[in-house]
Design a protein around this motif. Structure first.
Motif, PDB file in Angstrom:
ATOM      1  N   SER A 137      85.070  98.720  52.949  1.00 10.54           N
ATOM      2  CA  SER A 137      83.816  97.977  53.027  1.00 10.54           C
ATOM      3  C   SER A 137      84.064  96.468  52.978  1.00 10.54           C
ATOM      4  O   SER A 137      83.453  95.705  53.724  1.00 10.54           O
ATOM      5  CB  SER A 137      82.898  98.387  51.869  1.00 10.54           C
ATOM      6  N   ARG A 138      84.944  96.061  52.101  1.00 13.29           N
ATOM      7  CA  ARG A 138      85.258  94.623  52.010  1.00 13.29           C
ATOM      8  C   ARG A 138      85.853  94.118  53.321  1.00 13.29           C
ATOM      9  O   ARG A 138      85.563  93.006  53.756  1.00 13.29           O
ATOM     10  CB  ARG A 138      86.194  94.369  50.839  1.00 13.29           C
ATOM     11  N   ARG A 139      86.688  94.949  53.957  1.00 14.14           N
ATOM     12  CA  ARG A 139      87.262  94.568  55.255  1.00 14.14           C
ATOM     13  C   ARG A 139      86.192  94.542  56.342  1.00 14.14           C
ATOM     14  O   ARG A 139      86.145  93.635  57.162  1.00 14.14           O
ATOM     15  CB  ARG A 139      88.349  95.574  55.650  1.00 14.14           C
ATOM     16  N   GLN A 140      85.348  95.568  56.354  1.00 17.23           N
ATOM     17  CA  GLN A 140      84.345  95.720  57.412  1.00 17.23           C
ATOM     18  C   GLN A 140      83.221  94.694  57.308  1.00 17.23           C
ATOM     19  O   GLN A 140      82.840  94.082  58.292  1.00 17.23           O
ATOM     20  CB  GLN A 140      83.744  97.137  57.339  1.00 17.23           C
ATOM     21  N   PHE A 141      82.688  94.534  56.103  1.00 14.78           N
ATOM     22  CA  PHE A 141      81.492  93.706  55.943  1.00 14.78           C
ATOM     23  C   PHE A 141      81.765  92.313  55.377  1.00 14.78           C
ATOM     24  O   PHE A 141      80.902  91.444  55.460  1.00 14.78           O
ATOM     25  CB  PHE A 141      80.471  94.425  55.050  1.00 14.78           C
ATOM     26  N   GLY A 142      82.913  92.133  54.767  1.00 17.60           N
ATOM     27  CA  GLY A 142      83.250  90.826  54.199  1.00 17.60           C
ATOM     28  C   GLY A 142      82.156  90.307  53.285  1.00 17.60           C
ATOM     29  O   GLY A 142      81.649  91.037  52.439  1.00 17.60           O
ATOM     30  N   GLN A 143      81.767  89.068  53.485  1.00 13.77           N
ATOM     31  CA  GLN A 143      80.754  88.442  52.631  1.00 13.77           C
ATOM     32  C   GLN A 143      79.345  88.599  53.168  1.00 13.77           C
ATOM     33  O   GLN A 143      78.413  87.966  52.653  1.00 13.77           O
ATOM     34  CB  GLN A 143      81.104  86.977  52.423  1.00 13.77           C
ATOM     35  N   SER A 144      79.172  89.447  54.164  1.00 15.54           N
ATOM     36  CA  SER A 144      77.826  89.651  54.704  1.00 15.54           C
ATOM     37  C   SER A 144      76.965  90.507  53.777  1.00 15.54           C
ATOM     38  O   SER A 144      75.747  90.557  53.944  1.00 15.54           O
ATOM     39  CB  SER A 144      77.887  90.290  56.094  1.00 15.54           C
ATOM     40  N   LEU A 145      77.578  91.157  52.793  1.00 17.67           N
ATOM     41  CA  LEU A 145      76.831  91.932  51.798  1.00 17.67           C
ATOM     42  C   LEU A 145      76.813  91.160  50.485  1.00 17.67           C
ATOM     43  O   LEU A 145      77.782  90.465  50.156  1.00 17.67           O
ATOM     44  CB  LEU A 145      77.483  93.300  51.571  1.00 17.67           C
ATOM     45  N   PRO A 146      75.758  91.327  49.681  1.00 20.52           N
ATOM     46  CA  PRO A 146      75.715  90.627  48.389  1.00 20.52           C
ATOM     47  C   PRO A 146      76.771  91.152  47.410  1.00 20.52           C
ATOM     48  O   PRO A 146      77.206  90.444  46.505  1.00 20.52           O
ATOM     49  CB  PRO A 146      74.307  90.895  47.872  1.00 20.52           C
ATOM     50  N   ASN A 147      77.174  92.411  47.582  1.00 17.86           N
ATOM     51  CA  ASN A 147      78.230  93.030  46.779  1.00 17.86           C
ATOM     52  C   ASN A 147      78.705  94.264  47.545  1.00 17.86           C
ATOM     53  O   ASN A 147      78.164  94.582  48.600  1.00 17.86           O
ATOM     54  CB  ASN A 147      77.728  93.400  45.370  1.00 17.86           C
ATOM     55  N   HIS A 148      79.685  94.920  47.025  1.00 21.76           N
ATOM     56  CA  HIS A 148      80.215  96.107  47.702  1.00 21.76           C
ATOM     57  C   HIS A 148      80.078  97.349  46.825  1.00 21.76           C
ATOM     58  O   HIS A 148      80.900  98.266  46.900  1.00 21.76           O
ATOM     59  CB  HIS A 148      81.667  95.857  48.127  1.00 21.76           C
ATOM     60  N   GLN A 149      79.020  97.368  46.023  1.00 25.09           N
ATOM     61  CA  GLN A 149      78.740  98.549  45.214  1.00 25.09           C
ATOM     62  C   GLN A 149      78.324  99.691  46.140  1.00 25.09           C
ATOM     63  O   GLN A 149      77.857  99.469  47.260  1.00 25.09           O
ATOM     64  CB  GLN A 149      77.643  98.241  44.202  1.00 25.09           C
TER      65      GLN A 149
END
Length: 182
Positions: A137-149
């Motif tokens: 998820s961190r690779r796919q979405f990077g900082q576009s999400l508020p968190n990766h929970q």
């Protein structure tokens, strides 16, 4: 792309990784969720930390009569063998099951729990391979999400996670995430 895998999620009774009190598993074959498994487990050590109990809502009263991990894992191995290796004897399948990758959100936690509880019950750990949807998820979405929970990533992948911190619900969300981004 991973099309055959086992999504797994544990809840623990206390801070000890071996204190698994529930497990949820979703088996994915050919890119389709084909079976699931859920069980309460009598934790080891058998006491509940307030913080953990507050997260998942499972109480000692609910798990006092639950099977111990070794019995639950035996049932789960049988289910996995039926899904991935039909018509073969389970005794021949134990190490073939290890060829199927496991997927978890924050795999370090779930893999750590699995290894710890295998040690407690003096079971041979067959070096299961784990993929981590948190890292993906961190690779796919990077900082576009508020968190990766888990619930945030599930939503970003188009999956509505209800009953968060129920092991089966979390395993289902993890499977949906894995199908979307792995």
């Amino acid at each position: 792309m991973i099309r055959d895998f086992i999504a797994i999620d544990f809840e623990t009774a206390n801070q000890q990784p071996s204190s698994v009190c529930s497990v949820g598993v979703v088996m994915v074959r050919g890119g389709q969720m084909v079976d699931s498994f859920y069980s309460l487990i009598q934790p080891e050590p058998n006491y509940y930390n307030y913080r953990c109990q507050r997260v998942h809502g499972i109480t000692q009263i609910e798990t006092d009569d639950a099977p111990v991990f070794s019995k639950v894992w035996q049932q789960l191995e049988e289910r996995i063998a039926d899904v991935f290796f039909p018509d073969q004897e389970l005794d021949d399948m134990r190490y073939q099951i290890a060829t199927i990758p496991f997927v978890a959100h924050n795999a370090r936690f779930d893999e750590g729990c699995l290894k710890a509880v295998f040690r407690v019950y003096q079971m041979d750990y067959p070096d299961y391979r784990f993929y981590d949807t948190l890292t993906a998820s961190r690779r796919q979405f990077g900082q576009s999400l508020p968190n990766h929970q888990l619930h945030t990533v599930a939503t970003a992948c188009g999956y509505n996670l209800e009953n968060h911190h129920h092991a089966l619900a979390d395993a289902e969300a993890c499977a949906a995430i894995a199908l979307f981004i792995l």
